[in-house]
Design a protein around this motif. Structure first.
Motif, PDB file in Angstrom:
ATOM      1  N   THR A 265     -11.974  -3.225  11.298  1.00 29.89           N
ATOM      2  CA  THR A 265     -11.196  -2.449  10.332  1.00 29.89           C
ATOM      3  C   THR A 265     -10.065  -3.278   9.742  1.00 29.89           C
ATOM      4  OG1 THR A 265     -11.705  -0.418  11.551  1.00 29.89           O
ATOM      5  CG2 THR A 265      -9.852  -0.343  10.020  1.00 29.89           C
ATOM      6  N   VAL A 266      -9.393  -4.048  10.586  1.00 24.56           N
ATOM      7  CA  VAL A 266      -8.333  -4.942  10.093  1.00 24.56           C
ATOM      8  C   VAL A 266      -8.897  -5.869   9.027  1.00 24.56           C
ATOM      9  CG1 VAL A 266      -6.726  -6.782  10.724  1.00 24.56           C
ATOM     10  CG2 VAL A 266      -7.042  -4.819  12.257  1.00 24.56           C
ATOM     11  N   TRP A 267     -10.081  -6.402   9.280  1.00 26.41           N
ATOM     12  CA  TRP A 267     -10.717  -7.305   8.329  1.00 26.41           C
ATOM     13  C   TRP A 267     -11.095  -6.572   7.035  1.00 26.41           C
ATOM     14  CZ3 TRP A 267     -11.232 -11.742   6.331  1.00 26.41           C
ATOM     15  CH2 TRP A 267     -12.368 -12.118   5.621  1.00 26.41           C
ATOM     16  N   ARG A 268     -11.656  -5.373   7.159  1.00 28.06           N
ATOM     17  CA  ARG A 268     -12.047  -4.606   5.968  1.00 28.06           C
ATOM     18  C   ARG A 268     -10.828  -4.264   5.125  1.00 28.06           C
ATOM     19  NH1 ARG A 268     -13.606   0.344   7.209  1.00 28.06           N
ATOM     20  NH2 ARG A 268     -14.552   0.701   5.165  1.00 28.06           N
ATOM     21  N   MET A 269      -9.753  -3.848   5.769  1.00 26.22           N
ATOM     22  CA  MET A 269      -8.537  -3.510   5.037  1.00 26.22           C
ATOM     23  C   MET A 269      -7.935  -4.738   4.371  1.00 26.22           C
ATOM     24  SD  MET A 269      -6.842  -0.782   7.734  1.00 26.22           S
ATOM     25  CE  MET A 269      -5.300  -0.632   6.834  1.00 26.22           C
ATOM     26  N   THR A 270      -7.965  -5.864   5.066  1.00 29.68           N
ATOM     27  CA  THR A 270      -7.433  -7.106   4.493  1.00 29.68           C
ATOM     28  C   THR A 270      -8.236  -7.522   3.273  1.00 29.68           C
ATOM     29  OG1 THR A 270      -6.661  -7.801   6.682  1.00 29.68           O
ATOM     30  CG2 THR A 270      -6.846  -9.497   4.983  1.00 29.68           C
ATOM     31  N   ARG A 271      -9.558  -7.446   3.387  1.00 28.00           N
ATOM     32  CA  ARG A 271     -10.418  -7.791   2.241  1.00 28.00           C
ATOM     33  C   ARG A 271     -10.185  -6.850   1.071  1.00 28.00           C
ATOM     34  NH1 ARG A 271     -16.602  -8.496   3.230  1.00 28.00           N
ATOM     35  NH2 ARG A 271     -16.378  -9.093   1.042  1.00 28.00           N
ATOM     36  N   ALA A 272      -9.877  -5.581   1.383  1.00 22.34           N
ATOM     37  CA  ALA A 272      -9.666  -4.598   0.317  1.00 22.34           C
ATOM     38  C   ALA A 272      -8.268  -4.670  -0.282  1.00 22.34           C
ATOM     39  CB  ALA A 272      -9.930  -3.195   0.859  1.00 22.34           C
ATOM     40  N   GLY A 273      -7.378  -5.490   0.340  1.00 24.46           N
ATOM     41  CA  GLY A 273      -6.087  -5.702  -0.310  1.00 24.46           C
ATOM     42  C   GLY A 273      -4.843  -5.611   0.523  1.00 24.46           C
ATOM     43  N   ARG A 274      -4.951  -5.256   1.832  1.00 28.49           N
ATOM     44  CA  ARG A 274      -3.713  -5.130   2.599  1.00 28.49           C
ATOM     45  C   ARG A 274      -3.931  -5.347   4.081  1.00 28.49           C
ATOM     46  NH1 ARG A 274       0.900  -0.606   1.436  1.00 28.49           N
ATOM     47  NH2 ARG A 274       2.538  -1.470   2.770  1.00 28.49           N
ATOM     48  N   LEU A 275      -3.416  -6.461   4.587  1.00 26.58           N
ATOM     49  CA  LEU A 275      -3.393  -6.706   6.011  1.00 26.58           C
ATOM     50  C   LEU A 275      -2.398  -5.712   6.635  1.00 26.58           C
ATOM     51  CD1 LEU A 275      -4.071  -8.520   8.499  1.00 26.58           C
ATOM     52  CD2 LEU A 275      -2.097  -9.917   7.833  1.00 26.58           C
ATOM     53  N   PRO A 276      -2.799  -4.965   7.666  1.00 24.12           N
ATOM     54  CA  PRO A 276      -1.925  -3.902   8.178  1.00 24.12           C
ATOM     55  C   PRO A 276      -0.783  -4.408   9.062  1.00 24.12           C
ATOM     56  CG  PRO A 276      -3.963  -3.956   9.423  1.00 24.12           C
ATOM     57  CD  PRO A 276      -4.125  -4.935   8.301  1.00 24.12           C
ATOM     58  N   ILE A 277       0.039  -5.269   8.495  1.00 22.72           N
ATOM     59  CA  ILE A 277       1.310  -5.622   9.162  1.00 22.72           C
ATOM     60  C   ILE A 277       2.472  -5.363   8.230  1.00 22.72           C
ATOM     61  CG2 ILE A 277       0.261  -7.344  10.699  1.00 22.72           C
ATOM     62  CD1 ILE A 277       1.396  -9.510   8.849  1.00 22.72           C
ATOM     63  N   LEU A 278       2.195  -4.770   7.036  1.00 23.22           N
ATOM     64  CA  LEU A 278       3.249  -4.394   6.106  1.00 23.22           C
ATOM     65  C   LEU A 278       2.782  -3.181   5.318  1.00 23.22           C
ATOM     66  CD1 LEU A 278       5.989  -4.977   4.781  1.00 23.22           C
ATOM     67  CD2 LEU A 278       4.796  -6.428   3.130  1.00 23.22           C
TER      68      LEU A 278
END
Length: 278
Positions: A265-278
């Motif tokens: 999920t972290v990877w999918r969210m990062t690819r979609a535009g936002r790494l979940p640390i901000l």
């Protein structure tokens, strides 16, 4: 909470005016007894104010249907085909698990940037994948809502929309901000709530502890701590003491309900535009 009777009437009327959909409508009285509701609308009385997300969950348990829609009592749908158009989007793309519409002030006041749930705000009419939602109006398949466990009861107020979005992504679905769907809501300040600063900080820590892989928890919290400190400097320290108190409370208390985000999920969210640390 029964404090906006005229706004509530407008909100309910705008839902009952929807065409080409079958409705099952419930008004949740969070610490008050809903009365004098129009025909076809049921009321639920909660003896005490259990908080916004827990109140929504109480309403969700009382309704049926393939899709579920949440609307705040001071918001209203812009036209009679809003729900039909939203459900058409969900039916056309099985990967979508949650839609937030564009929120506008009915008087024409400029849309606050906080109502556009993405880092690069841009034009509010432009649609995109997002990783948080403004809770005032959201629609999603009921199956997805049930699978992710609904809203986070412990939050009471603030950041439950981020968790709802994160858990939708973690369920293998995507979250869509739709600039073509419009809901009206008056521009208000979040600081109108007396506990805003404390809950904002406490819930930011809880959000990380309940959802992120443990290695990302400190990065997420520290990044938002930096953001808040910059904001406090600009606002000459407004609310900083309460915010720091909530920050400490978040670390000292256990909100429960942890569902750790998968690295996929972290990877999918990062690819979609936002790494979940901000």
């Amino acid at each position: 909470m029964g404090e906006r009777p005229e706004e509530l009437r407008r909100a309910v009327r705008s839902v009952l005016a929807q065409r080409l959909v079958e409705l099952d409508v419930v008004v949740v009285g969070n610490g008050w007894r809903p009365e004098f509701l129009p025909g076809g609308v049921r009321g639920i009385f909660l003896p005490e104010n259990v908080g916004i997300p827990a109140g929504r969950n109480a309403g969700a348990r009382e309704v049926s249907g393939e899709y579920i829609f949440f609307l705040d009592d001071d918001a209203e749908l812009s036209d009679g085909l809003f729900l039909h158009n939203a459900l058409s989007l969900l039916q056309a793309d099985s990967d979508l698990g949650l839609i937030q519409p564009r929120i506008t002030d009915p008087s024409g006041e400029q849309t606050p940037t906080r109502w556009i749930p993405r880092l690069r705000k841009g034009d509010p009419k432009v649609s995109s994948y997002v990783f948080s939602v403004l809770e005032a109006a959201v629609v999603m398949p009921r199956r997805v809502f049930d699978d992710i466990g609904g809203w986070g009861d412990p939050y009471f107020y603030a950041h439950e929309g981020i968790e709802l979005a994160w858990r939708t992504w973690n369920a293998g679905k995507k979250v869509w901000y739709c600039g073509d769907l419009v809901v009206h809501h008056p521009v208000t300040s979040p600081t109108r709530h007396s506990t805003y600063y404390r809950l904002n900080a406490r819930n930011r820590v809880w959000l990380a502890k309940r959802n992120l892989p443990w290695v990302l928890v400190p990065f997420y919290v520290l990044s938002w701590t930096g953001v808040q400190l910059v904001r406090s400097v600009r606002q000459r320290g407004a609310g900083l003491g309460a915010w720091l108190g909530g920050w400490v409370e978040g670390w000292r208390t256990n909100p429960g309900g942890r569902v750790g985000m998968r690295w996929l999920t972290v990877w999918r969210m990062t690819r979609a535009g936002r790494l979940p640390i901000l």
